[in-house]
Structures are given as C-alpha cells and as structure tokens.
Motif scaffolding. Structure first.
Motif, PDB file in Angstrom:
ATOM      1  N   LEU A 104      16.122 -14.932   9.112  1.00 36.36           N
ATOM      2  CA  LEU A 104      17.039 -15.885   8.483  1.00 36.36           C
ATOM      3  C   LEU A 104      18.124 -16.240   9.489  1.00 36.36           C
ATOM      4  N   VAL A 105      18.255 -17.522   9.801  1.00 33.43           N
ATOM      5  CA  VAL A 105      19.283 -17.993  10.732  1.00 33.43           C
ATOM      6  C   VAL A 105      20.369 -18.705   9.932  1.00 33.43           C
ATOM      7  N   ILE A 106      21.600 -18.229  10.081  1.00 36.80           N
ATOM      8  CA  ILE A 106      22.738 -18.816   9.365  1.00 36.80           C
ATOM      9  C   ILE A 106      23.765 -19.273  10.385  1.00 36.80           C
ATOM     10  N   LYS A 107      24.162 -20.523  10.280  1.00 33.51           N
ATOM     11  CA  LYS A 107      25.188 -21.046  11.181  1.00 33.51           C
ATOM     12  C   LYS A 107      26.444 -21.389  10.400  1.00 33.51           C
ATOM     13  N   LYS A 108      27.559 -21.396  11.100  1.00 36.35           N
ATOM     14  CA  LYS A 108      28.829 -21.747  10.483  1.00 36.35           C
ATOM     15  C   LYS A 108      28.757 -23.165   9.932  1.00 36.35           C
ATOM     16  N   ILE A 109      29.175 -23.320   8.691  1.00 41.99           N
ATOM     17  CA  ILE A 109      29.076 -24.612   8.017  1.00 41.99           C
ATOM     18  C   ILE A 109      30.129 -25.580   8.551  1.00 41.99           C
ATOM     19  N   GLY A 110      29.713 -26.823   8.755  1.00 42.49           N
ATOM     20  CA  GLY A 110      30.648 -27.877   9.122  1.00 42.49           C
ATOM     21  C   GLY A 110      31.124 -27.853  10.554  1.00 42.49           C
ATOM     22  N   ASP A 111      30.433 -27.142  11.440  1.00 42.16           N
ATOM     23  CA  ASP A 111      30.834 -27.074  12.845  1.00 42.16           C
ATOM     24  C   ASP A 111      29.760 -27.760  13.687  1.00 42.16           C
ATOM     25  N   SER A 112      30.040 -28.975  14.134  1.00 40.43           N
ATOM     26  CA  SER A 112      29.054 -29.748  14.889  1.00 40.43           C
ATOM     27  C   SER A 112      28.755 -29.138  16.254  1.00 40.43           C
ATOM     28  N   SER A 113      29.680 -28.312  16.780  1.00 40.08           N
ATOM     29  CA  SER A 113      29.458 -27.701  18.091  1.00 40.08           C
ATOM     30  C   SER A 113      28.333 -26.672  18.060  1.00 40.08           C
ATOM     31  N   LEU A 114      27.914 -26.260  16.866  1.00 45.23           N
ATOM     32  CA  LEU A 114      26.858 -25.254  16.748  1.00 45.23           C
ATOM     33  C   LEU A 114      25.470 -25.868  16.629  1.00 45.23           C
ATOM     34  N   LEU A 115      25.380 -27.178  16.561  1.00 44.91           N
ATOM     35  CA  LEU A 115      24.081 -27.813  16.361  1.00 44.91           C
ATOM     36  C   LEU A 115      23.134 -27.541  17.527  1.00 44.91           C
ATOM     37  N   SER A 116      23.637 -27.686  18.751  1.00 39.10           N
ATOM     38  CA  SER A 116      22.786 -27.454  19.915  1.00 39.10           C
ATOM     39  C   SER A 116      22.336 -25.997  20.018  1.00 39.10           C
ATOM     40  N   PRO A 117      23.249 -24.998  19.910  1.00 40.37           N
ATOM     41  CA  PRO A 117      22.795 -23.608  19.921  1.00 40.37           C
ATOM     42  C   PRO A 117      21.833 -23.293  18.784  1.00 40.37           C
ATOM     43  N   PHE A 118      22.082 -23.868  17.618  1.00 42.03           N
ATOM     44  CA  PHE A 118      21.211 -23.622  16.469  1.00 42.03           C
ATOM     45  C   PHE A 118      19.794 -24.116  16.737  1.00 42.03           C
ATOM     46  N   VAL A 119      19.669 -25.346  17.222  1.00 42.03           N
ATOM     47  CA  VAL A 119      18.345 -25.907  17.510  1.00 42.03           C
ATOM     48  C   VAL A 119      17.658 -25.110  18.612  1.00 42.03           C
ATOM     49  N   GLN A 120      18.405 -24.739  19.636  1.00 40.77           N
ATOM     50  CA  GLN A 120      17.846 -23.959  20.741  1.00 40.77           C
ATOM     51  C   GLN A 120      17.302 -22.623  20.247  1.00 40.77           C
ATOM     52  N   LEU A 121      18.057 -21.949  19.398  1.00 39.21           N
ATOM     53  CA  LEU A 121      17.637 -20.652  18.870  1.00 39.21           C
ATOM     54  C   LEU A 121      16.410 -20.785  17.978  1.00 39.21           C
ATOM     55  N   VAL A 122      16.438 -21.740  17.069  1.00 35.30           N
ATOM     56  CA  VAL A 122      15.332 -21.914  16.125  1.00 35.30           C
ATOM     57  C   VAL A 122      14.037 -22.257  16.854  1.00 35.30           C
ATOM     58  N   ARG A 123      14.122 -23.141  17.831  1.00 36.76           N
ATOM     59  CA  ARG A 123      12.921 -23.501  18.603  1.00 36.76           C
ATOM     60  C   ARG A 123      12.361 -22.285  19.336  1.00 36.76           C
ATOM     61  N   TRP A 124      13.235 -21.476  19.911  1.00 35.80           N
ATOM     62  CA  TRP A 124      12.791 -20.296  20.655  1.00 35.80           C
ATOM     63  C   TRP A 124      12.106 -19.294  19.731  1.00 35.80           C
ATOM     64  N   LEU A 125      12.679 -19.077  18.557  1.00 29.25           N
ATOM     65  CA  LEU A 125      12.091 -18.133  17.605  1.00 29.25           C
ATOM     66  C   LEU A 125      10.710 -18.588  17.142  1.00 29.25           C
ATOM     67  N   ILE A 126      10.555 -19.882  16.928  1.00 28.54           N
ATOM     68  CA  ILE A 126       9.286 -20.412  16.420  1.00 28.54           C
ATOM     69  C   ILE A 126       8.249 -20.560  17.527  1.00 28.54           C
ATOM     70  N   GLU A 127       8.650 -21.158  18.640  1.00 32.18           N
ATOM     71  CA  GLU A 127       7.685 -21.505  19.686  1.00 32.18           C
ATOM     72  C   GLU A 127       7.397 -20.364  20.654  1.00 32.18           C
ATOM     73  N   GLU A 128       8.383 -19.483  20.882  1.00 28.10           N
ATOM     74  CA  GLU A 128       8.191 -18.395  21.841  1.00 28.10           C
ATOM     75  C   GLU A 128       7.889 -17.057  21.160  1.00 28.10           C
ATOM     76  N   LYS A 129       8.537 -16.804  20.020  1.00 34.48           N
ATOM     77  CA  LYS A 129       8.364 -15.517  19.341  1.00 34.48           C
ATOM     78  C   LYS A 129       7.428 -15.615  18.140  1.00 34.48           C
ATOM     79  N   PHE A 130       7.014 -16.823  17.783  1.00 33.56           N
ATOM     80  CA  PHE A 130       6.045 -17.053  16.699  1.00 33.56           C
ATOM     81  C   PHE A 130       6.506 -16.425  15.380  1.00 33.56           C
ATOM     82  N   MET A 131       7.763 -16.639  15.053  1.00 32.74           N
ATOM     83  CA  MET A 131       8.336 -16.080  13.835  1.00 32.74           C
ATOM     84  C   MET A 131       8.455 -17.143  12.748  1.00 32.74           C
TER      85      MET A 131
END
Length: 234
Positions: A30-57
């Motif tokens: 479960l990935v939870i990001k701080k609500i309403g903070d646009s500066s977290l969009l890039s780290p969030f996308v980077q993390l989610v892609r890595w978990l799905i594409e590299e770690k197959f989670m």
C-alpha cells in the motif's frame, strides 16, 4: 465517557544498521502519499512504477489517487494506472497488505496507522513532508532502502497504540453503539467550544485515580509523548 486501553502495535522501519528477521514474502504494498502536495507526484509515480515493473508487486492506492487530475495527465502514471488496486473506506485491509510505504511526513504515517484498526503491516516512511521524526528515510535512495527491508536488513521498531472507546448518550439510547478508535500517538479529551473548565474523572482498571479540572486531558503513547517533548524543545 471515553475509555482508553492498549491495543495492537504498529511496526516502523528505522534508519539504523540494526537488522531484523527476514519478513515474509512481500507481494502486496500500500503506497500512501501526502494529500494535496503536488511536489510528491513525481516521487509517487517513480516509486509505483518501480514496484510494479521491477519488483512485480501488487500496488494498492487510495481512490483519491485515481481521481487526481494532475496524475491523469502524467504519461508515466498512465502506463501503470490500470495495474493499481484501490479500496473503499469500509474495506478491511488487514489481510490484504504486506507492507505500507508512506511518502510525506509524520502526519502521513499516522494516517496510515489509522487506516488499520486491527493489526498493522510494517511501515516504511520516506521524509517528504514538514516533520519527519517517524519518517527517517530519504527518497533519493528509495530502491536501496526498500530492498534492505525486503531482504531483512532493516531495523524494525514496534510502537504501541491506544484503543479509545467513546460512549455518548447511553442513558437516552442504550442501544447506541460506542465509537471505537485505535490511535498511534495520543487521545485528547478537551472542553471543545465550551468557555468553562472540564471536570474529568480518571479511572484505571475500574478504580478512580484522580479528578482533573482544566482544559482537558491527554493520554499518550510513547510515540506521542516523544513528539510532545520534542515540540517543547527537549
């Protein structure tokens, strides 16, 4: 009337060299990001892609993430959006999640703990918010930090929680169920909007210990009391 008892603990990973037992295979995150903070969009996308594409989670996110207009226009997010899993507020996530990853500050981690009113999966917090006493990891090395956790090279700290049962209007409506909450930091009983002092009777195991007259009463866990001490300059 409010009653506080100890409850199941929350386990958070710490930035130390201490090692923990190798956890069970982590497949659902479960990935939870701080609500309403646009500066977290890039780290969030980077993390989610890595978990799905590299770690197959299997990655769970809050429904609000799928409705975020800024994320919808992100090409990298579009590549993984259909693979994300959401949940409803009424869903019991206890048996569905193996690991929680928080992007934000202490408030984000407290919110993650509140989502699990029973047992809480291990939590790793990346400091991308204003306060980071509970989120010790820097995001620029997130792959290494998460791999350390997955391979049992992370220091795991158990944090106790409090269960609070609030009973209101029982005399008028005995069938009305009490409100029940499990919290990681503290329980605060205050006078609200009333201009008068509160009169609070404190019982432990059914025995009255003292009566308190004042603005209110704070019942805190070790995590919450540490936060109060730090805020006071300790």
């Amino acid at each position: 009337m409010a009653m506080a008892t100890s409850s199941a603990s929350t386990s958070t990973f710490q930035a130390t060299s201490q090692t923990s037992k190798k956890p069970k295979a982590v497949k659902k995150v479960l990935v939870i990001k701080k609500i309403g903070d646009s500066s977290l969009l890039s780290p969030f996308v980077q993390l989610v892609r890595w978990l799905i594409e590299e770690k197959f989670m299997v990655v769970f996110v809050e429904p609000s993430v799928m409705e975020d207009a800024v994320l919808q226009s992100n090409r990298d997010f579009d590549r993984v959006q259909e693979k994300l899993v959401t949940f409803q507020d009424s869903d019991d996530l206890t048996e569905k999640i193996d690991l929680i990853i928080c992007l934000g500050g202490d408030g984000t981690l407290l919110y993650a703990s509140y989502l699990f009113q029973k047992s809480v999966p291990p939590v790793i917090g990346f400091h991308l918010g204003s306060l980071g006493f509970l989120t010790p990891f820097k995001f620029d090395k997130f792959e290494k930090q998460i791999n350390n956790v997955l391979e049992g090279r992370g220091a795991l700290m158990l944090r106790s929680r409090l269960r609070c049962e609030i009973v209101r209007g029982h005399e008028q409506n005995p069938s009305k169920p009490p409100m029940d909450h499990v919290v990681l930091n503290d329980i605060v009983i205050d006078r609200g909007l009333s201009p008068y002092l509160s009169n609070i009777d404190l019982f432990i195991n059914g025995k009255q210990i003292t009566s308190v007259q004042g603005d209110g009463l704070i019942v805190s866990t070790p995590t919450g009391s540490t936060a109060y001490a730090v805020a006071a300059g300790a």
